[in-house]
Design a protein around this motif. Structure first.
Motif, PDB file in Angstrom:
ATOM      1  N   UNK A 172       0.847  -1.198   0.000  1.00  0.00           N
ATOM      2  CA  UNK A 172       0.000   0.000   0.000  1.00  0.00           C
ATOM      3  C   UNK A 172       0.881   1.247   0.000  1.00  0.00           C
ATOM      4  N   UNK A 173       1.873   1.288   0.888  1.00  0.00           N
ATOM      5  CA  UNK A 173       2.760   2.451   0.969  1.00  0.00           C
ATOM      6  C   UNK A 173       3.511   2.687  -0.334  1.00  0.00           C
ATOM      7  N   UNK A 174       3.998   1.618  -0.954  1.00  0.00           N
ATOM      8  CA  UNK A 174       4.719   1.751  -2.221  1.00  0.00           C
ATOM      9  C   UNK A 174       3.825   2.353  -3.305  1.00  0.00           C
ATOM     10  N   UNK A 175       2.596   1.905  -3.367  1.00  0.00           N
ATOM     11  CA  UNK A 175       1.661   2.447  -4.358  1.00  0.00           C
ATOM     12  C   UNK A 175       1.408   3.928  -4.094  1.00  0.00           C
ATOM     13  N   UNK A 176       1.181   4.287  -2.840  1.00  0.00           N
ATOM     14  CA  UNK A 176       0.937   5.692  -2.499  1.00  0.00           C
ATOM     15  C   UNK A 176       2.156   6.554  -2.785  1.00  0.00           C
ATOM     16  N   UNK A 177       3.344   6.030  -2.511  1.00  0.00           N
ATOM     17  CA  UNK A 177       4.580   6.763  -2.814  1.00  0.00           C
ATOM     18  C   UNK A 177       4.733   7.027  -4.305  1.00  0.00           C
ATOM     19  N   UNK A 178       4.178   6.126  -5.116  1.00  0.00           N
ATOM     20  CA  UNK A 178       4.232   6.278  -6.574  1.00  0.00           C
ATOM     21  C   UNK A 178       3.019   7.033  -7.115  1.00  0.00           C
ATOM     22  N   UNK A 179       2.259   7.671  -6.222  1.00  0.00           N
ATOM     23  CA  UNK A 179       1.041   8.408  -6.592  1.00  0.00           C
ATOM     24  C   UNK A 179       0.034   7.533  -7.322  1.00  0.00           C
ATOM     25  N   UNK A 180      -0.049   6.281  -6.897  1.00  0.00           N
ATOM     26  CA  UNK A 180      -1.005   5.332  -7.467  1.00  0.00           C
ATOM     27  C   UNK A 180      -1.973   4.883  -6.373  1.00  0.00           C
ATOM     28  N   UNK A 181      -3.093   4.377  -6.795  1.00  0.00           N
ATOM     29  CA  UNK A 181      -4.033   3.789  -5.843  1.00  0.00           C
ATOM     30  C   UNK A 181      -3.564   2.374  -5.520  1.00  0.00           C
ATOM     31  N   UNK A 182      -3.554   2.016  -4.238  1.00  0.00           N
ATOM     32  CA  UNK A 182      -3.165   0.642  -3.884  1.00  0.00           C
ATOM     33  C   UNK A 182      -4.181  -0.340  -4.462  1.00  0.00           C
ATOM     34  N   UNK A 183      -3.732  -1.524  -4.816  1.00  0.00           N
ATOM     35  CA  UNK A 183      -4.670  -2.532  -5.305  1.00  0.00           C
ATOM     36  C   UNK A 183      -5.745  -2.814  -4.257  1.00  0.00           C
ATOM     37  N   UNK A 184      -6.973  -2.968  -4.711  1.00  0.00           N
ATOM     38  CA  UNK A 184      -8.094  -3.228  -3.796  1.00  0.00           C
ATOM     39  C   UNK A 184      -7.848  -4.443  -2.920  1.00  0.00           C
ATOM     40  N   UNK A 185      -7.223  -5.481  -3.494  1.00  0.00           N
ATOM     41  CA  UNK A 185      -7.035  -6.701  -2.723  1.00  0.00           C
ATOM     42  C   UNK A 185      -6.158  -6.459  -1.501  1.00  0.00           C
ATOM     43  N   UNK A 186      -5.177  -5.534  -1.613  1.00  0.00           N
ATOM     44  CA  UNK A 186      -4.322  -5.275  -0.453  1.00  0.00           C
ATOM     45  C   UNK A 186      -5.112  -4.596   0.657  1.00  0.00           C
ATOM     46  N   UNK A 187      -5.923  -3.620   0.284  1.00  0.00           N
ATOM     47  CA  UNK A 187      -6.722  -2.908   1.281  1.00  0.00           C
ATOM     48  C   UNK A 187      -7.738  -3.840   1.944  1.00  0.00           C
ATOM     49  N   UNK A 188      -8.346  -4.698   1.133  1.00  0.00           N
ATOM     50  CA  UNK A 188      -9.322  -5.654   1.676  1.00  0.00           C
ATOM     51  C   UNK A 188      -8.666  -6.627   2.649  1.00  0.00           C
ATOM     52  N   UNK A 189      -7.466  -7.094   2.293  1.00  0.00           N
ATOM     53  CA  UNK A 189      -6.778  -8.039   3.176  1.00  0.00           C
ATOM     54  C   UNK A 189      -6.284  -7.373   4.452  1.00  0.00           C
ATOM     55  N   UNK A 190      -5.818  -6.134   4.365  1.00  0.00           N
ATOM     56  CA  UNK A 190      -5.415  -5.418   5.581  1.00  0.00           C
ATOM     57  C   UNK A 190      -6.613  -5.315   6.512  1.00  0.00           C
ATOM     58  N   UNK A 191      -7.749  -4.960   5.953  1.00  0.00           N
ATOM     59  CA  UNK A 191      -8.975  -4.846   6.737  1.00  0.00           C
ATOM     60  C   UNK A 191      -9.355  -6.199   7.354  1.00  0.00           C
ATOM     61  N   UNK A 192      -9.246  -7.252   6.563  1.00  0.00           N
ATOM     62  CA  UNK A 192      -9.564  -8.598   7.048  1.00  0.00           C
ATOM     63  C   UNK A 192      -8.654  -8.985   8.210  1.00  0.00           C
ATOM     64  N   UNK A 193      -7.358  -8.786   8.045  1.00  0.00           N
ATOM     65  CA  UNK A 193      -6.385  -9.154   9.075  1.00  0.00           C
ATOM     66  C   UNK A 193      -6.625  -8.328  10.346  1.00  0.00           C
ATOM     67  N   UNK A 194      -6.823  -7.016  10.172  1.00  0.00           N
ATOM     68  CA  UNK A 194      -6.996  -6.151  11.337  1.00  0.00           C
ATOM     69  C   UNK A 194      -8.297  -6.434  12.087  1.00  0.00           C
ATOM     70  N   UNK A 195      -9.299  -6.936  11.386  1.00  0.00           N
ATOM     71  CA  UNK A 195     -10.577  -7.228  12.044  1.00  0.00           C
ATOM     72  C   UNK A 195     -10.572  -8.587  12.736  1.00  0.00           C
ATOM     73  N   UNK A 196      -9.516  -9.363  12.517  1.00  0.00           N
ATOM     74  CA  UNK A 196      -9.439 -10.684  13.125  1.00  0.00           C
ATOM     75  C   UNK A 196     -10.149 -11.759  12.328  1.00  0.00           C
ATOM     76  N   UNK A 197     -10.688 -11.410  11.162  1.00  0.00           N
ATOM     77  CA  UNK A 197     -11.345 -12.405  10.311  1.00  0.00           C
ATOM     78  C   UNK A 197     -10.288 -13.339   9.725  1.00  0.00           C
ATOM     79  N   UNK A 198     -10.694 -14.548   9.412  1.00  0.00           N
ATOM     80  CA  UNK A 198      -9.746 -15.549   8.916  1.00  0.00           C
ATOM     81  C   UNK A 198     -10.189 -16.149   7.591  1.00  0.00           C
ATOM     82  N   UNK A 199     -11.050 -15.456   6.861  1.00  0.00           N
ATOM     83  CA  UNK A 199     -11.557 -15.989   5.607  1.00  0.00           C
ATOM     84  C   UNK A 199     -10.994 -15.202   4.435  1.00  0.00           C
TER      85      UNK A 199
END
Length: 103
Positions: free
Chosen positions: A31-58
């Motif tokens: 995510x940080x690398x994409x933002x540093x390159x003035x790009x939007x991070x891939x959706x899958x990375x944001x979704x997985x960060x959210x999944x991991x942080x919420x404690x979900x395991x699916x």
């Protein structure tokens, strides 16, 4: 048109605290690398960060494949700390089992 089985199939992935940290680090770096390159991070990375942080395991098959690829790149780098290699490799092994079963 329906989604392919790999996109809709889900997998339960239980991660230890250390494994969660390594996965979170890999995803946050993407995510940080994409933002540093003035790009939007891939959706899958944001979704997985959210999944991991919420404690979900699916994870979807797509997420599992992308995470597998990202973790594989990380653990293969010479500068990756040995403990991260150990925990990242453990996650890779579990993801490979799911991905092989899909084919």
């Amino acid at each position: 048109m329906s989604s392919t089985p790999q996109e809709t199939e889900t997998h339960e992935v239980t991660l230890s605290r250390e494994e969660q940290w390594v996965v979170h680090h890999v995803l946050s770096t993407r995510v940080d690398d994409a933002l540093d390159d003035d790009e939007s991070p891939p959706d899958w990375t944001l979704e997985l960060v959210e999944t991991i942080e919420s404690g979900a395991e699916t994870l979807t098959g797509y997420q599992a494949r992308r995470l597998h690829d990202a973790l594989g790149e990380y653990v293969d780098q010479d500068e990756t700390p040995q403990q991260d290699v150990v925990h990242g490799s453990a996650v890779l092994t579990r993801l490979e089992e799911f991905l092989e079963a899909e084919h």
